[in-house]
Structure formats: C-alpha cells, structure tokens
Design an enzyme around this catalytic site. Structure first.
Site, mmCIF file in Angstrom:
data_model
loop_
_atom_site.group_PDB
_atom_site.id
_atom_site.type_symbol
_atom_site.label_atom_id
_atom_site.label_comp_id
_atom_site.label_asym_id
_atom_site.label_seq_id
_atom_site.Cartn_x
_atom_site.Cartn_y
_atom_site.Cartn_z
ATOM 1 N N HIS A 1 0.860 -1.175 0.000
ATOM 2 C CA HIS A 1 0.000 0.000 0.000
ATOM 3 C C HIS A 1 0.900 1.229 0.000
ATOM 4 O O HIS A 1 2.024 1.196 0.521
ATOM 5 C CB HIS A 1 -0.894 0.014 1.242
ATOM 6 C CG HIS A 1 -1.929 -1.055 1.233
ATOM 7 N ND1 HIS A 1 -3.026 -1.025 2.066
ATOM 8 C CD2 HIS A 1 -2.045 -2.196 0.497
ATOM 9 C CE1 HIS A 1 -3.770 -2.089 1.848
ATOM 10 N NE2 HIS A 1 -3.198 -2.819 0.904
ATOM 11 N N CYS B 1 -2.345 -0.488 7.440
ATOM 12 C CA CYS B 1 -1.495 0.702 7.406
ATOM 13 C C CYS B 1 -1.574 1.468 8.727
ATOM 14 O O CYS B 1 -0.575 2.000 9.207
ATOM 15 C CB CYS B 1 -1.898 1.600 6.251
ATOM 16 S SG CYS B 1 -1.598 0.864 4.618
ATOM 17 N N GLU C 1 0.969 3.905 1.723
ATOM 18 C CA GLU C 1 1.423 4.353 3.042
ATOM 19 C C GLU C 1 2.575 3.487 3.566
ATOM 20 O O GLU C 1 3.545 4.006 4.130
ATOM 21 C CB GLU C 1 0.264 4.319 4.051
ATOM 22 C CG GLU C 1 -0.888 5.237 3.698
ATOM 23 C CD GLU C 1 -1.978 4.575 2.863
ATOM 24 O OE1 GLU C 1 -3.102 5.114 2.854
ATOM 25 O OE2 GLU C 1 -1.727 3.539 2.218
ATOM 26 N N CYS D 1 -6.041 2.127 5.694
ATOM 27 C CA CYS D 1 -6.724 0.899 6.083
ATOM 28 C C CYS D 1 -6.204 0.433 7.453
ATOM 29 O O CYS D 1 -5.235 0.980 7.985
ATOM 30 C CB CYS D 1 -6.493 -0.174 5.020
ATOM 31 S SG CYS D 1 -4.823 -0.873 5.054
#
Length: 158
Positions: free
Chosen positions: A54, A87, A56, A84
């Site tokens: 992801h 993360c 992040e 999410c």
C-alpha cells in the site's frame, strides 16, 4: 489544525494516486513529511507486486531508510484516502505523529471504521505502539473524490 501545507501535500498524494491508476493499480498515494519537507513518497503497487504494498507502507519504508530509524515520531503521513487497518497499525508502530488524509473510508478505514489510529488502549503496549497521532481528515476531499469517481470507484459516504 488544517493548513495550506496540508493541501500542498495532499495534492501530491492525489498526483501519486493518478500515477498508480495510470499503471493499472489502485488509486492511492502517500507522502511522509518531516520539517515541512517530503522525505518519502509512494503510490500503490499492491496489484503488481506484494498485496501489502500500500502507498502508506511503502512511503514509511522509504522514510525509515532516509532517516536510518524506524522511529518516525517527527513525521506526518499524508494520504489521498484514509489508511486501512493494516497501514494504521504500522503508523502506530512507526510512531507517526500526525496523519492527514482526504477521503474517509467508513467501510474500511483505520479511523472511521476501526478506530486503530485513535485507540488509547494500544498505548499500554508501549514501546511497540505509540500514543495516538493527531488526525486531520477531509483535506481536499472533493478533489480526491472526483479522482476516485473518474476512475470508476464508488465513494461510500458516512
């Protein structure tokens, strides 16, 4: 407190999200900022590489390399979309001091759906988890929503 700098960094996240879309990935972009300077940035690559890639997480990995430490307590993480749960846990472990994002994700977010980012109970597991970061939500939300909608993503409102 919402500032013009927050808008500048969220705009960069939106640009990175567009780059992700242009490569066939999901529309997410993130930057890590320290002392008002971008030290790391990333776009999503979870569809092409590792499912955990992801934006992040990649940005935090890069920030750790730049700073030579896993303690990101002097940093702000920006994202075009609410982080999410995965993360969000990583942000707490990396001790991010502030999280700024555009779109809320009430169906999946680590703040709106599952309150990981603000969960005081995690602090009892110090030094693994930090105190909750400051949260600023909704920065350039309209612009981020337009990008998602143009890409064919459904925006779920609270």
């Amino acid at each position: 407190m919402y500032t013009e700098d927050h808008e500048k960094f969220i705009k960069r996240c939106i640009e990175l999200a567009q780059e992700a879309l242009d490569t066939g990935d999901n529309p997410f972009g993130s930057v890590v900022v320290k002392d008002n300077e971008i030290i790391a940035e990333a776009r999503n690559s979870s569809l092409h590489d590792d499912i955990t890639d992801h934006a992040e997480i990649i940005a935090m990995r890069k920030a750790k390399q730049v700073l030579g430490t896993s303690d990101l307590s002097g940093c702000i993480l920006y994202s075009n979309c609410e982080p999410c749960p995965m993360c969000s846990f990583m942000m707490r472990e990396q001790k991010i001091k502030e999280v700024v994002f555009a779109l809320r994700t009430p169906h999946m977010g680590g703040y709106s759906r599952w309150d990981i980012l603000q969960d005081e109970g995690l602090t009892r597991y110090a030094p693994v988890f930090s105190t909750p970061p400051n949260i600023i939500a909704g920065v350039l939300e309209k612009e981020a929503a337009e990008q998602f909608e143009k890409a064919g993503w459904t925006i779920h409102k609270i």
